[in-house]
Design a protein around this motif. Sequence first.
Motif, PDB file in Angstrom:
ATOM      1  N   PRO A 186       0.837  -1.198   0.000  1.00  0.00           N
ATOM      2  CA  PRO A 186       0.000   0.000   0.000  1.00  0.00           C
ATOM      3  C   PRO A 186       0.877   1.254   0.000  1.00  0.00           C
ATOM      4  O   PRO A 186       1.868   1.332   0.707  1.00  0.00           O
ATOM      5  CB  PRO A 186      -0.792  -0.106   1.306  1.00  0.00           C
ATOM      6  N   GLY A 187       0.520   2.200  -0.829  1.00  0.00           N
ATOM      7  CA  GLY A 187       1.280   3.441  -0.914  1.00  0.00           C
ATOM      8  C   GLY A 187       2.476   3.382  -1.843  1.00  0.00           C
ATOM      9  O   GLY A 187       3.186   4.365  -1.994  1.00  0.00           O
ATOM     10  N   SER A 188       2.697   2.248  -2.458  1.00  0.00           N
ATOM     11  CA  SER A 188       3.838   2.101  -3.357  1.00  0.00           C
ATOM     12  C   SER A 188       3.362   2.054  -4.804  1.00  0.00           C
ATOM     13  O   SER A 188       2.344   1.447  -5.103  1.00  0.00           O
ATOM     14  CB  SER A 188       4.602   0.817  -3.037  1.00  0.00           C
ATOM     15  N   ASP A 189       4.103   2.694  -5.676  1.00  0.00           N
ATOM     16  CA  ASP A 189       3.794   2.658  -7.106  1.00  0.00           C
ATOM     17  C   ASP A 189       4.623   1.614  -7.835  1.00  0.00           C
ATOM     18  O   ASP A 189       4.582   1.541  -9.050  1.00  0.00           O
ATOM     19  CB  ASP A 189       4.076   4.024  -7.743  1.00  0.00           C
ATOM     20  N   VAL A 190       5.392   0.830  -7.101  1.00  0.00           N
ATOM     21  CA  VAL A 190       6.251  -0.177  -7.708  1.00  0.00           C
ATOM     22  C   VAL A 190       5.741  -1.560  -7.325  1.00  0.00           C
ATOM     23  O   VAL A 190       5.392  -1.811  -6.177  1.00  0.00           O
ATOM     24  CB  VAL A 190       7.718   0.000  -7.258  1.00  0.00           C
ATOM     25  N   VAL A 191       5.693  -2.438  -8.317  1.00  0.00           N
ATOM     26  CA  VAL A 191       5.266  -3.812  -8.120  1.00  0.00           C
ATOM     27  C   VAL A 191       6.424  -4.709  -8.547  1.00  0.00           C
ATOM     28  O   VAL A 191       7.057  -4.467  -9.569  1.00  0.00           O
ATOM     29  CB  VAL A 191       4.022  -4.120  -8.990  1.00  0.00           C
ATOM     30  N   VAL A 192       6.708  -5.737  -7.765  1.00  0.00           N
ATOM     31  CA  VAL A 192       7.744  -6.709  -8.115  1.00  0.00           C
ATOM     32  C   VAL A 192       7.040  -7.966  -8.611  1.00  0.00           C
ATOM     33  O   VAL A 192       6.183  -8.523  -7.922  1.00  0.00           O
ATOM     34  CB  VAL A 192       8.650  -7.036  -6.916  1.00  0.00           C
ATOM     35  N   ALA A 193       7.395  -8.415  -9.817  1.00  0.00           N
ATOM     36  CA  ALA A 193       6.802  -9.628 -10.402  1.00  0.00           C
ATOM     37  C   ALA A 193       7.910 -10.645 -10.625  1.00  0.00           C
ATOM     38  O   ALA A 193       8.929 -10.333 -11.232  1.00  0.00           O
ATOM     39  CB  ALA A 193       6.112  -9.300 -11.723  1.00  0.00           C
ATOM     40  N   ARG A 194       7.702 -11.858 -10.096  1.00  0.00           N
ATOM     41  CA  ARG A 194       8.678 -12.939 -10.285  1.00  0.00           C
ATOM     42  C   ARG A 194       8.065 -13.997 -11.184  1.00  0.00           C
ATOM     43  O   ARG A 194       6.877 -14.295 -11.102  1.00  0.00           O
ATOM     44  CB  ARG A 194       9.026 -13.578  -8.947  1.00  0.00           C
ATOM     45  N   TYR A 195       8.951 -14.599 -11.973  1.00  0.00           N
ATOM     46  CA  TYR A 195       8.456 -15.588 -12.922  1.00  0.00           C
ATOM     47  C   TYR A 195       9.505 -16.667 -13.158  1.00  0.00           C
ATOM     48  O   TYR A 195      10.707 -16.398 -13.225  1.00  0.00           O
ATOM     49  CB  TYR A 195       8.130 -14.920 -14.251  1.00  0.00           C
ATOM     50  N   HIS A 196       9.011 -17.884 -13.295  1.00  0.00           N
ATOM     51  CA  HIS A 196       9.804 -19.014 -13.777  1.00  0.00           C
ATOM     52  C   HIS A 196       8.819 -19.938 -14.492  1.00  0.00           C
ATOM     53  O   HIS A 196       7.737 -20.222 -13.977  1.00  0.00           O
ATOM     54  CB  HIS A 196      10.498 -19.742 -12.624  1.00  0.00           C
ATOM     55  N   ARG A 197       9.171 -20.380 -15.665  1.00  0.00           N
ATOM     56  CA  ARG A 197       8.233 -21.155 -16.486  1.00  0.00           C
ATOM     57  C   ARG A 197       7.810 -22.458 -15.821  1.00  0.00           C
ATOM     58  O   ARG A 197       6.641 -22.847 -15.882  1.00  0.00           O
ATOM     59  CB  ARG A 197       8.846 -21.421 -17.865  1.00  0.00           C
ATOM     60  N   ALA A 198       8.716 -23.149 -15.136  1.00  0.00           N
ATOM     61  CA  ALA A 198       8.351 -24.410 -14.471  1.00  0.00           C
ATOM     62  C   ALA A 198       7.345 -24.143 -13.348  1.00  0.00           C
ATOM     63  O   ALA A 198       6.416 -24.937 -13.135  1.00  0.00           O
ATOM     64  CB  ALA A 198       9.601 -25.094 -13.918  1.00  0.00           C
ATOM     65  N   TRP A 199       7.503 -23.043 -12.633  1.00  0.00           N
ATOM     66  CA  TRP A 199       6.555 -22.679 -11.580  1.00  0.00           C
ATOM     67  C   TRP A 199       5.180 -22.407 -12.181  1.00  0.00           C
ATOM     68  O   TRP A 199       4.155 -22.837 -11.647  1.00  0.00           O
ATOM     69  CB  TRP A 199       7.067 -21.455 -10.827  1.00  0.00           C
ATOM     70  N   ALA A 200       5.138 -21.688 -13.282  1.00  0.00           N
ATOM     71  CA  ALA A 200       3.863 -21.388 -13.939  1.00  0.00           C
ATOM     72  C   ALA A 200       3.179 -22.668 -14.420  1.00  0.00           C
ATOM     73  O   ALA A 200       1.965 -22.842 -14.243  1.00  0.00           O
ATOM     74  CB  ALA A 200       4.088 -20.435 -15.110  1.00  0.00           C
ATOM     75  N   ASP A 201       3.952 -23.594 -15.015  1.00  0.00           N
ATOM     76  CA  ASP A 201       3.373 -24.859 -15.470  1.00  0.00           C
ATOM     77  C   ASP A 201       2.841 -25.680 -14.297  1.00  0.00           C
ATOM     78  O   ASP A 201       1.761 -26.267 -14.374  1.00  0.00           O
ATOM     79  CB  ASP A 201       4.420 -25.666 -16.242  1.00  0.00           C
ATOM     80  N   ASP A 202       3.598 -25.703 -13.190  1.00  0.00           N
ATOM     81  CA  ASP A 202       3.166 -26.445 -12.006  1.00  0.00           C
ATOM     82  C   ASP A 202       1.893 -25.840 -11.419  1.00  0.00           C
ATOM     83  O   ASP A 202       0.968 -26.557 -11.034  1.00  0.00           O
ATOM     84  CB  ASP A 202       4.287 -26.448 -10.961  1.00  0.00           C
ATOM     85  N   LEU A 203       1.822 -24.534 -11.357  1.00  0.00           N
ATOM     86  CA  LEU A 203       0.635 -23.866 -10.841  1.00  0.00           C
ATOM     87  C   LEU A 203      -0.589 -24.129 -11.723  1.00  0.00           C
ATOM     88  O   LEU A 203      -1.691 -24.356 -11.219  1.00  0.00           O
ATOM     89  CB  LEU A 203       0.901 -22.360 -10.729  1.00  0.00           C
ATOM     90  N   ARG A 204      -0.392 -24.160 -13.030  1.00  0.00           N
ATOM     91  CA  ARG A 204      -1.505 -24.482 -13.938  1.00  0.00           C
ATOM     92  C   ARG A 204      -1.989 -25.917 -13.745  1.00  0.00           C
ATOM     93  O   ARG A 204      -3.181 -26.187 -13.774  1.00  0.00           O
ATOM     94  CB  ARG A 204      -1.073 -24.277 -15.393  1.00  0.00           C
ATOM     95  N   ARG A 205      -1.052 -26.859 -13.561  1.00  0.00           N
ATOM     96  CA  ARG A 205      -1.437 -28.261 -13.338  1.00  0.00           C
ATOM     97  C   ARG A 205      -2.241 -28.397 -12.048  1.00  0.00           C
ATOM     98  O   ARG A 205      -3.220 -29.133 -11.997  1.00  0.00           O
ATOM     99  CB  ARG A 205      -0.194 -29.147 -13.275  1.00  0.00           C
ATOM    100  N   ARG A 206      -1.833 -27.714 -10.988  1.00  0.00           N
ATOM    101  CA  ARG A 206      -2.548 -27.794  -9.712  1.00  0.00           C
ATOM    102  C   ARG A 206      -3.924 -27.157  -9.792  1.00  0.00           C
ATOM    103  O   ARG A 206      -4.829 -27.569  -9.074  1.00  0.00           O
ATOM    104  CB  ARG A 206      -1.735 -27.124  -8.596  1.00  0.00           C
ATOM    105  N   ALA A 207      -4.085 -26.165 -10.648  1.00  0.00           N
ATOM    106  CA  ALA A 207      -5.374 -25.464 -10.764  1.00  0.00           C
ATOM    107  C   ALA A 207      -6.408 -26.269 -11.550  1.00  0.00           C
ATOM    108  O   ALA A 207      -7.598 -26.011 -11.448  1.00  0.00           O
ATOM    109  CB  ALA A 207      -5.174 -24.098 -11.437  1.00  0.00           C
ATOM    110  N   ARG A 208      -5.991 -27.252 -12.307  1.00  0.00           N
ATOM    111  CA  ARG A 208      -6.938 -28.052 -13.109  1.00  0.00           C
ATOM    112  C   ARG A 208      -7.654 -29.054 -12.311  1.00  0.00           C
ATOM    113  O   ARG A 208      -7.616 -29.514 -11.363  1.00  0.00           O
ATOM    114  CB  ARG A 208      -6.192 -28.751 -14.240  1.00  0.00           C
TER     115      ARG A 208
END
Length: 185
Positions: free
Chosen positions: A163-185
Motif C-alpha cells: 500500500p502506498g507504493s507505485d512499484v510492483v515486483v513480479a517474479r516468474y519461472h516457467r516451471a513454476w507457472a506450469d506447475d501452478l496451472r497443473r494444480r489449478a486443473r
Amino acid sequence: MSVRWEQVDSARDVEAPLGAVPDPVRPGWLRRWLWVPALVLTVGVYVVRWLWRAPSGEAEMWLMLGLMAGLLVTAVTTLVRYRDDRRIAHETAAAEALRRDARSVTGSVTVSERPVGRGVMLRGLLTYPRGDEAAEEVWSLMVDADDAPGPRPDDPVAVWWAPGSDVVVARYHRAWADDLRRRAR
C-alpha cells in the motif's frame, strides 16, 4: 506505476520471501553536477559582456550566442538533475513501502513479443488483486537469447505490492507457472 521483473533461477525461488529490495540506482556525478560548470560559464560570459565597453558587432554576436548556449545547457542539465532527484525520491519511497509492508499475490500477464537484436522484447498487461480491486499494470521485459524464457500469454506470476507504493515486483519461472496451472486443473 512500474513493474520490476525478476526472472528467478528455479521454481522454488518464485515464492521465496521478497528479501532485500534494492535502492534506486543513482546517476553518475557528471550527470548530477554538470549544471554547475554550465552556470559558472554562463555567468562568466555575462560578466565579460558587461565589462567589455564597446565590443565589435561580431564579438557582440559571439558573446550573445555563448550566453544563450550557456543558458540552454544550464537549463537542460538542471532539468535532468531535477528529474533524477524526483525519480530517486519516488523509487526510494516505493522501496521503503515494499520493505515495510510487502504483500504477495498471484497475478497473470498478457504478452506480446517483438524480436530485438539477440533477444525478444516482451510487453503486456499484468493483472493482480490489490486489496478489494483488480489492478492492471503495463510492463515490458527484455529477454536475451541466453536468458531463461519469459512469460507466455496468460501465465501466472508471483506479484509483491505494498500500500502506498507505485512499484510492483513480479517474479516468474516457467516451471513454476506450469506447475501452478497443473494444480489449478
